[in-house]
Scaffold this motif. Structure first.
Motif, PDB file in Angstrom:
ATOM      1  N   ALA A   1      19.240  12.218  79.263  1.00  0.00           N
ATOM      2  CA  ALA A   1      19.649  11.525  78.035  1.00  0.00           C
ATOM      3  C   ALA A   1      19.929  12.519  76.922  1.00  0.00           C
ATOM      4  O   ALA A   1      20.890  12.370  76.157  1.00  0.00           O
ATOM      5  N   ILE A   2      19.088  13.560  76.816  1.00  0.00           N
ATOM      6  CA  ILE A   2      19.293  14.589  75.798  1.00  0.00           C
ATOM      7  C   ILE A   2      20.602  15.332  76.059  1.00  0.00           C
ATOM      8  O   ILE A   2      21.400  15.571  75.143  1.00  0.00           O
ATOM      9  N   LEU A   3      20.825  15.692  77.339  1.00  0.00           N
ATOM     10  CA  LEU A   3      22.067  16.397  77.705  1.00  0.00           C
ATOM     11  C   LEU A   3      23.282  15.549  77.369  1.00  0.00           C
ATOM     12  O   LEU A   3      24.224  16.031  76.726  1.00  0.00           O
ATOM     13  N   ARG A   4      23.259  14.286  77.791  1.00  0.00           N
ATOM     14  CA  ARG A   4      24.397  13.382  77.554  1.00  0.00           C
ATOM     15  C   ARG A   4      24.664  13.190  76.074  1.00  0.00           C
ATOM     16  O   ARG A   4      25.788  13.332  75.594  1.00  0.00           O
ATOM     17  N   THR A   5      23.608  12.841  75.341  1.00  0.00           N
ATOM     18  CA  THR A   5      23.789  12.513  73.937  1.00  0.00           C
ATOM     19  C   THR A   5      24.131  13.748  73.113  1.00  0.00           C
ATOM     20  O   THR A   5      24.945  13.675  72.185  1.00  0.00           O
ATOM     21  N   ALA A   6      23.530  14.880  73.452  1.00  0.00           N
ATOM     22  CA  ALA A   6      23.841  16.113  72.723  1.00  0.00           C
ATOM     23  C   ALA A   6      25.299  16.505  72.943  1.00  0.00           C
ATOM     24  O   ALA A   6      25.988  16.916  71.997  1.00  0.00           O
TER      25      ALA A   6
END
Length: 320
Positions: A183-188
């Motif tokens: 989620a962090i990778l996607r959203t970042a």
């Protein structure tokens, strides 16, 4: 006397951004349901397996025929709850982060510098992803569920509260944070380009006297460019996130509940490309475009509109 515009507080920006995103998700949710199911179709199957859905439009039509409006808007309630922490965070923290980074490096806080804009966008998006992860997890699993045309691991939750309770009971507190790295990778990745491309396009339109700064057409044009950029950058990470969230789980001898298919988003992307090829990363990309473009346009346009309306109501016309 300073002539710099008066700024909204972080809390005010958080609420305005969250409200704008809730308006957007009402329109974009059906496309996201289609995207989620397409991304799970043929998961880790060479040759893609049996196709239940041929494309984004076919997925939406079949969902409508078999499940009605309830199926089209599956997960909408928790999507509203998720939009507030996610978009409230990235829309309200972006400017404070960007201005702070600029000052740290000795630049003017008003300068739009590409690298600091990218870092600020990624950081604000990561904050939202961490806060909203349990809700995004529930949303993805609810959207994947289909009583008529099941694809991938199926979990039938009665509602979002039942989902949260079930995850707590079967997976423990760690279950709420499953897939958070993805989620962090996607959203970042998405946030790193969303607001910078929006602001850059808006500045070009206004700076070159193409459109006025307070025109809805300016907001729409800037949001459209931003939406396309977000879709291109975020798609592989988005596919990894959907699969990380929805994968079956297994209990280890030490009692830990872990994903049965993937260890991390990088592992997910590697396994996907090995069995399905690079195109496996881009499954559901049309549905993603149909979801992210109107979502970005409505969110960013309404965010500007709501902020301006709020300033007029709270401070009056002379708030500069």
């Amino acid at each position: 006397m300073s002539t710099s515009p008066r700024q909204l507080s972080t809390a005010e920006g958080f609420l305005c951004g969250g409200l704008a995103a809730c308006m957007a998700v009402t329109i974009s949710n059906p496309a996201e349901v289609a995207k989620t199911r397409l991304q799970l179709q043929g998961e880790l199957v060479k040759g893609g397996g049996v196709k239940v859905y041929n494309n984004a439009f076919d997925a939406m039509i079949k969902t409508w025929k078999n499940e009605g409006i309830r199926g089209m808007q599956r997960g909408l309630g928790v999507a509203y709850a998720y939009q507030i922490p996610l978009n409230g965070s990235r829309l309200s923290f972006y400017e404070p982060f960007r201005r702070t980074i600029n000052r740290v490096f000795g630049w003017s806080s008003t300068d739009q510098i590409p690298i600091t804009s990218l870092v600020a966008g990624a950081a604000s998006g990561a904050v939202g992803a961490i806060i909203g992860n349990p809700l995004f997890l529930v949303k993805a699993r609810m959207q994947a569920y289909s009583p008529a045309l099941p694809i991938g691991t199926q979990r039938h939750y009665k509602n979002s509260f039942n989902a949260l309770a079930t995850i707590w009971r079967t997976e423990g507190i760690r279950g709420y944070f499953r897939g958070m790295d993805a989620a962090i990778l996607r959203t970042a990745m998405g946030s790193s380009v969303q607001l910078p491309t929006y602001n850059w396009t808006k500045n070009q339109l206004v700076g070159n006297a193409i459109l006025p700064g307070d025109s809805v057409w300016t907001f729409l044009a800037s949001s459209s460019v931003s939406g396309v950029c977000v879709c291109l950058v975020m798609q592989p990470a988005d596919t990894a996130l959907t699969r990380m969230y929805n994968q079956p789980t297994t209990k280890l001898p030490d009692g830990r509940v872990v994903g049965a298919l993937y260890k991390s988003p990088i592992d997910c992307l590697w396994r996907t490309v090995k069995t399905e090829g690079v195109l496996g990363w881009y499954k559901g990309s049309l549905a993603h475009f149909l979801r992210i473009t109107p979502h970005t346009i409505i969110t960013l346009t309404m965010n500007d509109v709501i902020r301006n309306v709020y300033k007029d109501l709270a401070w009056g016309r002379s708030y500069v």
